[in-house]
Design an enzyme around this catalytic site. Sequence first.
Site, PDB file in Angstrom:
ATOM      1  CG  HIS A  63     -43.896  25.507  14.419  1.00  0.00           C
ATOM      2  ND1 HIS A  63     -44.979  25.497  13.998  1.00  0.00           N
ATOM      3  CD2 HIS A  63     -43.260  25.121  13.464  1.00  0.00           C
ATOM      4  CE1 HIS A  63     -44.966  26.345  12.580  1.00  0.00           C
ATOM      5  NE2 HIS A  63     -43.742  26.064  12.591  1.00  0.00           N
ATOM      6  CE  LYS A  97     -43.595  38.637   8.608  1.00  0.00           C
ATOM      7  NZ  LYS A  97     -45.139  39.469   8.834  1.00  0.00           N
ATOM      8  CE  LYS A 113     -49.208  32.526   2.556  1.00  0.00           C
ATOM      9  NZ  LYS A 113     -49.540  33.467   1.820  1.00  0.00           N
ATOM     10  CE  LYS A 139     -54.688  36.766   5.780  1.00  0.00           C
ATOM     11  NZ  LYS A 139     -52.788  35.915   4.840  1.00  0.00           N
TER      12      LYS A 139
HETATM   13  N1  GLU Z   1     -50.584  38.555   3.433  1.00  0.00           N
HETATM   14  C1  GLU Z   1     -49.579  37.770   3.296  1.00  0.00           C
HETATM   15  C2  GLU Z   1     -49.683  36.172   2.584  1.00  0.00           C
HETATM   16  O1  GLU Z   1     -51.112  35.772   2.894  1.00  0.00           O
HETATM   17  C3  GLU Z   1     -47.965  37.919   3.642  1.00  0.00           C
HETATM   18  C4  GLU Z   1     -47.850  38.077   4.655  1.00  0.00           C
HETATM   19  C5  GLU Z   1     -46.689  38.119   5.580  1.00  0.00           C
HETATM   20  O2  GLU Z   1     -45.846  39.598   4.317  1.00  0.00           O
HETATM   21  O3  GLU Z   1     -46.386  38.521   6.921  1.00  0.00           O
HETATM   22  O4  GLU Z   1     -49.592  35.348   2.387  1.00  0.00           O
END
Ligand code: GLU
Length: 494
Positions: free
Chosen positions: A88, A93, A117, A129
């Site tokens: 979206h 990220k 998040k 992820k």
């Molecule tokens: N791995 C971290 C998280 O779970 C950072 C992710 C990021 O900076 O893109 O939020």
Amino acid sequence: SSLPVAILINKSTIAKLKNKFMSAQKPYSFFQSVEKSFDKASKFTKWELGLLEQIKACNSVYQMRFPLKRDDGTIEVIEAYRVQHSQHKSPCKGGIRFSDEVNQDEVMALASLMTYKCAIVNVPFGGGKGGIKINPKKYSTYELEKITRRYTSELVKKNFIGPGIDVPAPDYGTGEREMSWIVDTYSSLKPGEIDAAGCVTGKPISQGGVWGRKEATGLGVFYGIREVCNMPDIMKKQGLEVGIEGKTVVVQGLGNVGYHSAKFFREHGALVIGLAEYEGAIYNAAGLNEEEVFQHRKKTGSILNFPGATNIVNSSEALELACDILIPAALENVINGENAPRIKAKIIGEAANGPCTPEADEVFTQKGILCVPDMYLNAGGVTVSYFEWLKNLSHVRYGRMEKRYDEKINASLIKQIEELSGKKVSHEEREIILHGADEIDLVHSGLEETMISATREIMDTWLNNPEIPDMRTAAYVNAINKVATSYAELGIFP
Ligand code: GLU
């Protein structure tokens, strides 16, 4: 006969048996537990079912296998994943984890949490992820480099990485070193791509990283909990004094996130009375210094037998210590229906992703424990990743343009004040006022602002709707509303 037995089994025994049964049969996976929390919250939103289903689903799942020639000449098949939960907003990220426990369900759950998040902290990304199913301790540096570079080129082949597509970052088992291998591999496969440095965040400064990324998640955890502890009504409900000073804290996990969380709590006057790692835990009512414990563990190979502290051989018992604030900063599912009834902390700050299960949430609501949820509390990492990505796209360091200019203006302000008042500004005050912001000052300030605003937004939703049972649900409500609004604005439905 069965009658006397029925009388003997009281309510708490039934609850204990139920918890044992539930945890023994693991009723649902990590991804399903994220879905469960989402469903619990979606009841408090106005969106139609189809849209909610679309938000919940993982849009793209890339499962790969590739060979690794080990140092001894044998060939091993490596299993790896990248999941893009939502587009979206672009890019997607989220970190890449190296762990034996990696599986598709886990990566999907973690990618979903990234979407929520980012929405909560107003970072304009979709969730993603990655994971590689290896225990990094069992591979040489050269082998790890080969795995990371091959993984990156597999992502490039399928268009699963790029500053405008999907931007990985560190997670459990990875750090700056892996990120620099990724940016180097990506850049060499995309010659001339001017924004190549923005293909990954959490890089070393020399490779386009930003100051403050390393401690960002731990500092964000601290800012978030401090803001909660500064809310008089909430503290009254928990039976605690307002503020951080003097609060007792237990931290599980002494990795990057746990270490920095402990550090910032200690530096601001809290007592870190317990620290846990997988080989055991230690306790000291007078407080522990995370750096000394870290050095002790490095030297001896174990957290146990730290001078002045009491050993807790069964590490998971540390979670049950009496304290004001418990910070699980390791992996998912560590507090579940089985051990939640024994938790004595008044506040739980989820620094890890998914440390408490939905059954644990039910117990916390019954017991009045305040659980500050992961996908908001540990968002400091991705927030500063956003700052790093912006720095990469703008090709200029934060503060470069304005630092000297601000210092000159500040100097003339001091001069004016001194002339008008006839008094001298003290040396200490002068240093503070004169100082033009460096990159680290701006990053910390942006992070602090982000965590404070997000805390207030979530608390507003929670307090304005008494039917919302817990802070996690309030955080999900905010996340769902934000993601749904941008879907609606995109007009995605043909
Ligand atoms: N791995 C971290 C998280 O779970 C950072 C992710 C990021 O900076 O893109 O939020």
